[in-house]
Design a protein around this motif. Structure first.
Motif, PDB file in Angstrom:
ATOM      1  N   ARG A 526       0.217  12.045  -2.576  1.00 17.96           N
ATOM      2  CA  ARG A 526      -0.504  10.782  -2.132  1.00 17.96           C
ATOM      3  C   ARG A 526      -0.118   9.697  -3.208  1.00 17.96           C
ATOM      4  O   ARG A 526      -0.484  10.045  -4.341  1.00 17.96           O
ATOM      5  CB  ARG A 526      -1.990  10.815  -1.857  1.00 17.96           C
ATOM      6  N   ILE A 527       0.514   8.505  -2.564  1.00 17.53           N
ATOM      7  CA  ILE A 527       0.667   7.390  -3.772  1.00 17.53           C
ATOM      8  C   ILE A 527       0.146   6.258  -2.991  1.00 17.53           C
ATOM      9  O   ILE A 527       0.232   5.569  -2.000  1.00 17.53           O
ATOM     10  CB  ILE A 527       2.144   7.069  -3.777  1.00 17.53           C
ATOM     11  N   ASN A 528      -0.878   5.764  -4.075  1.00 19.19           N
ATOM     12  CA  ASN A 528      -1.704   4.393  -3.624  1.00 19.19           C
ATOM     13  C   ASN A 528      -1.192   3.464  -4.508  1.00 19.19           C
ATOM     14  O   ASN A 528      -1.372   3.528  -5.695  1.00 19.19           O
ATOM     15  CB  ASN A 528      -3.038   5.020  -3.845  1.00 19.19           C
ATOM     16  N   VAL A 529      -0.501   2.298  -4.025  1.00 17.08           N
ATOM     17  CA  VAL A 529       0.010   1.235  -4.473  1.00 17.08           C
ATOM     18  C   VAL A 529      -0.769   0.050  -4.239  1.00 17.08           C
ATOM     19  O   VAL A 529      -0.702  -0.325  -3.021  1.00 17.08           O
ATOM     20  CB  VAL A 529       1.404   1.129  -4.541  1.00 17.08           C
ATOM     21  N   THR A 530      -1.512  -0.415  -5.104  1.00 14.21           N
ATOM     22  CA  THR A 530      -2.318  -1.844  -4.803  1.00 14.21           C
ATOM     23  C   THR A 530      -1.549  -2.785  -4.049  1.00 14.21           C
ATOM     24  O   THR A 530      -0.381  -3.119  -4.713  1.00 14.21           O
ATOM     25  CB  THR A 530      -3.339  -2.482  -6.062  1.00 14.21           C
ATOM     26  N   GLY A 531      -1.831  -3.274  -2.808  1.00 13.62           N
ATOM     27  CA  GLY A 531      -1.119  -4.427  -2.212  1.00 13.62           C
ATOM     28  C   GLY A 531      -0.101  -3.702  -1.454  1.00 13.62           C
ATOM     29  O   GLY A 531       0.614  -4.559  -0.904  1.00 13.62           O
ATOM     30  N   MET A 532       0.230  -2.425  -1.360  1.00 13.89           N
ATOM     31  CA  MET A 532       1.432  -2.001  -0.503  1.00 13.89           C
ATOM     32  C   MET A 532       0.717  -0.714   0.327  1.00 13.89           C
ATOM     33  O   MET A 532      -0.179  -0.341   0.109  1.00 13.89           O
ATOM     34  CB  MET A 532       2.452  -1.479  -1.428  1.00 13.89           C
ATOM     35  N   ALA A 533       1.473  -0.419   1.365  1.00 11.99           N
ATOM     36  CA  ALA A 533       1.314   0.683   2.251  1.00 11.99           C
ATOM     37  C   ALA A 533       1.372   1.802   1.474  1.00 11.99           C
ATOM     38  O   ALA A 533       2.197   1.918   0.500  1.00 11.99           O
ATOM     39  CB  ALA A 533       2.325   0.495   3.229  1.00 11.99           C
ATOM     40  N   ALA A 534       0.200   2.810   1.678  1.00 12.42           N
ATOM     41  CA  ALA A 534       0.146   4.099   0.902  1.00 12.42           C
ATOM     42  C   ALA A 534       1.219   4.987   1.454  1.00 12.42           C
ATOM     43  O   ALA A 534       1.675   4.878   2.604  1.00 12.42           O
ATOM     44  CB  ALA A 534      -1.041   4.684   1.398  1.00 12.42           C
TER      45      ALA A 534
END
Length: 696
Positions: A526-534
């Motif tokens: 799982r890649i959570n990037v603030t401001g972007m789709a996960a």
């Protein structure tokens, strides 16, 4: 009315009599929730005097089934365990005209009163009653509602799902019942997902290791009747904190019958939602393709030259398939072409100011301040772009629409589909060895698999989770008429199901392909990037199989004088074998903090942190194998006392308990309220099962 009694110390696994009680109960295999009907009453002459020894015969018009009984010294009779259907009731006694009541329809769990007055005469003379006002059910005090076969088939049930019947009874409040989901409702003011559901007398409730949700939803075309017991029901019903649902499936008869059907829903035939968006002056309907199709066949088992099963053996078979494809629209924020190259010179905040990014490799502390050097021209040099971050970019699609604000939000729009594939089979057989011995069996299979189409550039990076859900239910019963006043019924049911929820990134060695080291190769992380789709799922895999439930069933009922007694015990074992890997390959978080200027919240960008390889947070979780079971034990005794011709008293007592959940590998913990916590010096310490003798 009935009273439930719970003995608290039985819930403690250290209760010394627990093992003995289990050992004594298991061989008897007793249980007593019945969907079958009964007919009872008093046989008198024209002066009102009781007639003992009268012969009562109940005959099913469709199957030829005959069940006999005899009135006792008080003139009271009871005909038990009658499958639903249309009957004729014949009452005979020497010196009196015979009495025949025709076209008597019996329904699920019905306790019907039919008092008979015989006239003096010859047995060759008959008094035939074929058309009379419907008889009232005066023997029970429960509050219930019955939905009959024709109503089940003709009701405009949403999505042609049987449990929608419950929402039409007026006693239920549905929380949700969406595509592929299990029905979640409150019945008669009780808690949600806490109702017991009996089908043909066997439970199809979920295992009792959690919420008691309804486990399956039988096809509409297989259900004959549904009875909803709201409250004040008899002591024989239990295992519920909010009402009981009793369903009866269809059976074969002496006449071969079948059906074919298809129900269709299509967005071309549907009206648009009130809030639907407009395009070219018209409301846009979301795409929908929904087909429900199948067939049924039932009749006598007949083998030419070998066996004629009319009035003896019957079968019923059904198949139903559902194919549902629902379309949805979504908007995501994805990296721009410039950002993919590490160029943030055109990345702005909502106020129009440039979002400046800083090189996390230059972080240093000067006095009490932490400083960083900004990237030249707000661009990350190609030599500093992390290969893992670069590899993850390929899973983001390119923008295909104008952003909804200056910060570049929602610059990608797409459609996707949720796909439900459901198949259901039911095979049922009934055989009468004689008027005293009958058997019945049923096998039911149901699958409702859930899939999604691709939103990003590769399904492995999808945040959705596919579900493989299969259920198998086996049920059998043996009914023995011991004598005209005593009936015994043995039942067994077994449920075996799997629930396999898995992300589309399971397998494929994705961490290695991305260049990640130190995490298992089991799934796409799982890649959570603030401001972007996960990217990737937070529920990477959950394996629940087998999930099993055993019921052992037997009940006994008898009548004497004006009393109808019934007693039984239920033993049910629930088993859950589970492997839970919600974040087996990790959850990575990237925020603006590591590429921003410390103390300045308007700087830094989550995508820049990803591209430089600086992770803000990481977590991974995988549960060891859980192999758990619990037992549900209950017994009851109830009496129906016909005190007078106009007064019937229902009373009984029920005791039930769920034994503590046991893990075969002691992978559980609990609170020891007597131990002293060494940190706080107060009572209460968390301990682990099996360690230092705790709870063993």
């Amino acid at each position: 009315m009935w009273t439930a009694i719970d003995i608290p110390h039985m819930r403690n696994s250290r209760f010394p009599g627990r093992a003995l009680i289990l050992a004594l109960l298991t061989p008897f295999l007793l249980f007593a929730q019945s969907q079958l009907a009964t007919v009872s009453g008093v046989v008198t002459d024209t002066s009102g005097s009781a007639i003992p020894g009268a012969q009562i015969v109940a005959s099913n018009a469709a199957t030829g089934l005959r069940v006999t009984a005899q009135s006792n010294a008080s003139g009271y009779y009871l005909v038990r365990d009658l499958p639903i259907g249309t009957y004729s009731i014949t009452v005979e006694q020497q010196g009196f005209r015979s009495y025949v009541r025709e076209n008597l329809t019996l329904t699920t769990g019905q306790a019907l009163t039919l008092d008979v007055e015989l006239e003096v005469g010859s047995l060759t003379e008959s008094v035939i009653v074929s058309d009379q006002a419907p008889l009232l059910e005066t023997r029970t005090s429960d509050t219930s509602q019955l939905v009959e076969s024709r109503n089940v088939q003709d009701m405009p049930l949403g999505d042609r799902r049987t449990m929608n019947i419950i929402s039409m009874t007026g006693a239920a409040v549905f929380v949700n019942y969406d595509s592929g989901g299990k029905p979640n409702f409150s019945l008669a003011g009780g808690r949600t997902q806490s109702q017991n559901f009996y089908m043909d007398g066997g439970t199809i409730q979920n295992m009792r290791l959690g919420i008691g949700q309804v486990d399956t939803d039988p096809p509409v075309e297989t259900v004959a009747e549904v009875k909803v017991l709201q409250n004040n029901y008899a002591a024989e019903f239990g295992g519920s904190a909010g009402g009981v649902i009793v369903a009866t499936t269809k059976s074969g008869t002496n006449q071969l019958k079948g059906s074919l059907y298809e129900y269709l829903r299509n967005d071309k035939l549907d009206a648009a939602n009130f809030f639907a968006p407009f395009e070219n002056g018209e409301k846009v309907r979301p795409p929908l393709r929904y087909n429900v199709f199948g067939g049924t066949v039932g009749g006598p088992i007949f083998i030419p030259k070998f066996y004629d099963g009319r009035n003896k053996s019957f079968f019923f078979f059904s198949y139903e398939g559902s194919r549902r494809r629902e379309g949805f629209s979504t908007q995501l924020t994805v990296p721009t072409q410039a950002q993919r190259q590490g160029d943030f010179s055109q990345t702005f905040a909502n106020n129009g100011n440039l979002v400046r990014i800083y090189d996390p490799a230059t972080t240093q502390t000067v006095g009490s301040q932490v400083t960083r050097t900004p990237f030249p021209n707000n661009q990350i040099p190609q030599g500093q772009i992390d290969p893992v971050g670069q590899a993850l970019l390929q899973f983001y699609p390119l923008p295909n629409k104008a952003a909804t604000n200056l910060a570049g939000a929602n610059n990608y729009g797409t459609n996707y589909s949720r796909i439900l594939t459901r198949d259901a089979f039911l095979v049922k057989g009934d055989h009468a060895f004689s008027e005293k011995d009958r058997v019945s069996f049923r096998y039911m299979y149901n699958s409702d698999n859930l899939d999604f189409t691709e939103i990003l550039t590769h399904l492995a990076a999808s945040t959705d989770v596919q579900a493989l859900r299969h259920q198998n239910f086996y049920y059998g019963t043996y009914t023995r008429v011991i004598n005209p006043s005593t009936v015994n019924e043995f039942r067994f049911s077994f449920g075996d199901r799997i629930n396999h929820a898995r992300s589309y990134g399971i397998g494929g060695n994705w961490p290695s392909q991305l260049g990640l080291r130190g995490v298992p190769d089991a799934a796409f992380p799982r890649i959570n990037v603030t401001g972007m789709a996960a990217l990737g799922s937070t529920a990477q895999e959950r394996q629940q199989f087998p999930i099993r439930q055993f019921q052992y069933i037997d009940n006994i009922s008898w009548n004497f004088g004006r009393h109808t007694m019934k007693a039984g015990v239920e033993f049910r074992r629930s088993i859950n074998y589970e492997i839970n890997r919600p974040a087996v390959s990790g959850i990575f978080g990237y925020t603006p903090l590591l590429t921003g200027l410390p103390g300045n919240s308007s700087t830094g960008h989550g995508l820049a942190s990803l591209l430089t390889g600086y992770t803000q947070s990481f977590s991974a979780r995988e549960t060891q194998v859980l192999d758990r079971y619990s037992d549900y034990i209950a017994w009851f005794v109830q009496d129906e006392w016909n005190a007078t011709r106009t007064l019937t008293l229902n009373y009984g007592v029920r005791w039930e308990t769920d034994t503590p959940i046991t893990d075969r590998n002691n992978r559980m913990n609990g609170m020891d309220l007597t131990a002293i916590n060494p940190v706080s010096g107060t009572p209460g310490v968390v301990k682990f099962m099996g360690v230092n003798g705790f709870r063993t």
